[in-house]
Structures are given as C-alpha cells and as structure tokens.
Design a protein around this motif. Structure first.
Motif, PDB file in Angstrom:
ATOM      1  N   LEU A 269       0.864  -1.186   0.000  1.00 33.48           N
ATOM      2  CA  LEU A 269       0.000   0.000   0.000  1.00 33.48           C
ATOM      3  C   LEU A 269       0.894   1.226   0.000  1.00 33.48           C
TER       4      LEU A 269
ATOM      5  N   ALA B 273       8.298   0.991  -1.500  1.00 31.17           N
ATOM      6  CA  ALA B 273       7.601   0.096  -2.437  1.00 31.17           C
ATOM      7  C   ALA B 273       8.505  -0.252  -3.621  1.00 31.17           C
TER       8      ALA B 273
ATOM      9  N   VAL C   1      -6.155   4.559  -1.545  1.00 28.67           N
ATOM     10  CA  VAL C   1      -6.867   3.619  -0.676  1.00 28.67           C
ATOM     11  C   VAL C   1      -7.579   4.441   0.393  1.00 28.67           C
TER      12      VAL C   1
ATOM     13  N   GLU D  95      17.824  22.618   0.578  1.00 28.75           N
ATOM     14  CA  GLU D  95      18.066  22.083  -0.770  1.00 28.75           C
ATOM     15  C   GLU D  95      17.300  22.873  -1.822  1.00 28.75           C
TER      16      GLU D  95
ATOM     17  N   ALA E 251       6.806  -0.149   6.510  1.00 23.23           N
ATOM     18  CA  ALA E 251       8.182   0.231   6.151  1.00 23.23           C
ATOM     19  C   ALA E 251       8.236   1.691   5.749  1.00 23.23           C
TER      20      ALA E 251
END
Ligand SMILES: Cc1cc2nc3c(=O)[nH]c(=O)nc-3n(C[C@H](O)[C@H](O)[C@H](O)COP(=O)(O)OP(=O)(O)OC[C@H]3O[C@@H](n4cnc5c(N)ncnc54)[C@H](O)[C@@H]3O)c2cc1C
Length: 406
Positions: free
Chosen positions: A9, A15, A83, A160, A277
């Motif tokens: 997801l 991913a 989702v 940055e 993760a």
C-alpha cells in the motif's frame, strides 16, 4: 475482487525497492501488487529537491524501475488509486473508486504528508510544497516565469530547494524560525555558520529567526510579510516545514499507531500478515536501544528490501544503522547514527575549507558522525565505530595526522 499473495500500500521509495528485491529473488509472477495514489511507478524523491529543481534532470529519470520492469515480471501496479479504507479482518483494501483488493500479506508504505503552513494566503496558486514529482514539475513551471522566490524552512527541504532555485537562476530568500540553518539536524553551531557563509556567498538572502505572518497578493502571492514586519517580494513560494506520517486510514483499525505505525524488529505490526516500512514505520533500533521513525531515503529503501526478503523466506531481524545524506550547491554530506545523548563533538579537518567530519561522543563512544568531502576511510570508520560502541581516543579522532581508531 482481485486478490494477491502480497500487496504494498503506497508506491514510493520503500515500495520501489521492495518490488525490485522481490523480483530479484525470483518470486512467481502475479503474486505482488502495488497500490498507489500517484500516477507514476515508484521513483526516488531525493533528486526532486536537487537536480530536478535546479533544472538539470527530468523527474522521469528518478524512477526506481521503468514501467517495463513491472510488465515483464508481472508485478501489478495500480496507479492513481488512493486507498480510502482497510478491512483488517477481511484482508481487503478499498480504493476511492470503490474497487476492493484482497491481500495475503500487506506492506504499509504510505510515507509522509507535508506539514502545511497555517497563515492567511497560504492557498494561493504560487505557494508550493514539495513531496512528489508532480509538485517538482509545478514548481519548475512557475520558476520559468519567475525572478524571485521565497523558501520557508531551514531544514533539509528548505536548504536544498533554496540552493536549487538559486542554481536555476532565481533570487532566493530563505526564511526560517530557527536561529541557524539545519539546527541540530544535525549541524552544530560551527557547522551552521559554515553553511550560512556558503549560502550567502552563493547569493541566498538568509532570514533566520523569522516566521511568516501572511502572504499578500490577489490570485497569486506577490509579497511575503514576516512577523517582524519585514516584507519580501516573491514570484513564487516553496514551503518546507516538515512532514507527518501518513496514517489516517489506519486510525479506525486495530493497527497500533504512535507517531507512525508501531512495528517489531521484523517490521511486523501486531496483526498477522501486516508490516510497515519507510517514513510511516516506528521500529525498534537495536543499535541505540530505542524506537524510532526515520524520514530518510536509505531507511525506506532498506526496509522495503527487508520486507521483500522476509516475504521470500528470510527470517532475520531488521538490522540497520540510521544513515542519511543531503546535497546543496557543491556540498554533499552524509551522516550516520543519532546525536541524542552526545556530550561533545570533535572535528577532523577544517570547517572553513569545506572538507571535514564531525564526531559526536558520549563518554568515549561515538554516537554519530557527519562526513563532508572526506576520504572513504572516514565513512567506513563512522559506521564501524558507531556500530561497535567501542571506546575511542577522542584526541586521536580529532587529529588528522593520526590514523583513525581501529
Ligand atoms: C523532495 C524530497 C527530497 C528528499 N531528499 C532526501 C535526501 O536527500 N536524503 C534522504 O535521506 N532523504 C530524502 N528525502 C526523504 C525520502 O525521500 C523519504 O524518506 C522516502 O521517500 C520515504 O519513502 P516511503 O516509501 O516511506 O514514502 P514515500 O516515498 O513518500 O511514498 C509513499 C507513497 O504512498 C502513497 N500513498 C500514501 N497514502 C496512500 C493511500 N491511502 N493510498 C494509496 N497510496 C498512498 C503516496 O502517494 C506515495 O506514493 C527526500 C524527500 C523529498 C520529498
């Protein structure tokens, strides 16, 4: 209802590297699906605030794997699909278009959302945030017709973006609440002073200790008004004031949330088959003996790869030393560890000439290290000394003529 043995997801850094490792480990085609709100296959975000905004790289070049990779290995990538709910018991996700997707194992890799600046005028069309490739393209589009930019924020994204838009050719003013750049994230006062000198020499107008009161202008912002009363002309504004973990859809589930999704040493939630993760995961760091959530590229990459290995038979705990990097102008630095609890800092090399490393110590153990334009042996020593927790002679560490401690 389509159903897959493994579903990810979110379609970001975790991913992308998870899918890459999954395929490398030879899993059967058709057993992995990525569901992502973005319209693109997973890509690396670090180049967005660097080469892309400086005008030197097309965001398409940042993809982790080209579309053909997913087609060839029969990894389903459902793009443009947010989702909206998750049924933990029924093992299904539901997307905004009402499509249901079933899973056997689920990796939650929803990352972060930007923190928004709550001031009048923030909703104007030329006030930007930077999280996605689409955001970078919109900022670049605005920069084409601009001469001046105000960047709000003095941390990673702010510094940055200020550097890249300066390289792009704009006159940039950087406004930040802290009294110095990258304060403790992880720069010490001496290091911030070095950075600020470089930024000013490059032409950035730094405004430390300032906050934005409001943005003025009709459809578009033309002026930024600060709390101090100062006014700055701006053709565009980029706000980089931090992120929050994207956990909203899990709030009504049994998944434990505590500033991110709580996982164990194998990145597992307490619910069978669901792991997390990347930016969203709060995991137990065995090296420092504390839970942490890391909002950096390398950790997301490592955790994505770890998940793929776990799905393909490995059963070791996630072992990781926190690492991150940042680039602005010609300054590229790397950092390992955690400065929390440090009692002193020693430097190797000279701050003024832009080639130095900084070493944070508690008693005589190295907790963290920062390396800017130094020999590789210092990069190696940083990781080795932090991981080992061994005593070192700080004077020797600070002496460039002396070999690094073993
Ligand atoms: C501009 C920029 C520059 C950076 N530079 C550096 C750097 O120099 N060094 C460094 O260490 N780190 C850097 N980072 C941080 C690093 O990129 C992140 O830590 C990393 O992207 C986290 O990966 P992730 O997979 O957890 O989340 P992300 O990469 O953010 O991916 C999350 C994905 O989940 C999707 N998603 C979220 N919710 C849903 C939902 N409900 N349904 C479907 N999809 C959903 C999102 O659309 C997104 O695709 C930078 C980040 C940015 C934005």
């Amino acid at each position: 209802m389509p159903s897959y043995r493994n579903v990810i997801l979110g379609g970001g850094v975790a991913a992308g590297y998870a899918a890459q490792t999954y395929v490398e480990r030879g899993r059967e085609p058709g057993s992995l699906c990525i569901v992502t709100a973005e319209e693109r296959v997973p890509y690396d975000r670090p180049p967005l605030s660097k080469d892309v905004l400086a005008g030197g790289m097309d965001p398409e070049e940042a993809v982790i794997e080209e579309i053909g990779f997913y087609v060839e290995h029969d990894v389903e990538v459902v793009t443009g699909s947010r989702v909206t709910s998750i049924d933990v018991d029924g093992r299904t996700l539901e997307t905004a278009d009402g499509e249901a997707i079933g899973w056997g194992n689920l990796l939650v890799a929803t990352g972060s959302q930007v923190r928004r600046l709550d001031v009048p005028g923030e909703d104007r069309g030329n006030v930007f945030y930077l999280r996605t490739a689409g955001d970078a393209e919109r900022i670049l589009g605005a920069a084409e017709d601009a001469a001046t930019a105000v960047v709000v924020g003095g941390s990673f994204i702010g510094t940055e973006v200020a550097a890249s838009l300066t390289d792009f050719g704009l006159d940039v003013t950087q406004v930040y609440r802290e009294d110095r750049l990258l304060k403790d994230r992880p720069l010490t006062a001496e290091m911030s002073a070095f950075y600020e000198r470089v930024f000013r020499e490059e032409g950035v107008d730094l405004r430390p200790g300032e906050t934005v009161a409001r943005f003025e202008g009709r459809a578009r912002v033309s002026k930024v008004v600060l709390e101090s009363g100062a006014e700055i002309e701006a053709d565009l504004v980029v706000v980089g004031i931090g992120v929050v973990p994207d956990v909203e859809i899990f709030e009504r589930t049994a998944i434990e949330i505590d500033d991110g999704i709580v996982v164990d040493d194998r990145l597992r939630t307490a619910i069978d088959g669901i792991r997390a993760a990347g930016d969203v995961a709060r995991w137990p760091d065995a090296i420092f003996g504390r839970r942490r959530r890391v909002e950096h590229w390398d950790c997301a990459r490592a955790q994505g790869e770890y998940w793929a290995r776990a799905m393909t038979g490995e059963d070791e705990a996630f072992d990781y030393l926190v690492y991150f990097f940042s680039d602005a102008f010609d300054l590229s630095w790397e950092y390992w560890g955690d400065i929390e609890g440090a009692e002193r800092v020693v430097y190797r090399g000279t701050l003024d000439d832009g080639s130095f490393s900084a070493w944070w110590l508690a008693e005589d153990r190295v907790l963290a290290a920062f390396v800017l334009d130094r020999p590789d042996e210092e990069r190696d020593a940083a990781q080795r000394l932090i991981r080992s927790g061994r005593s070192v002679d700080a004077d020797r560490l600070a002496d460039e003529e002396a070999p690094l401690p073993e």
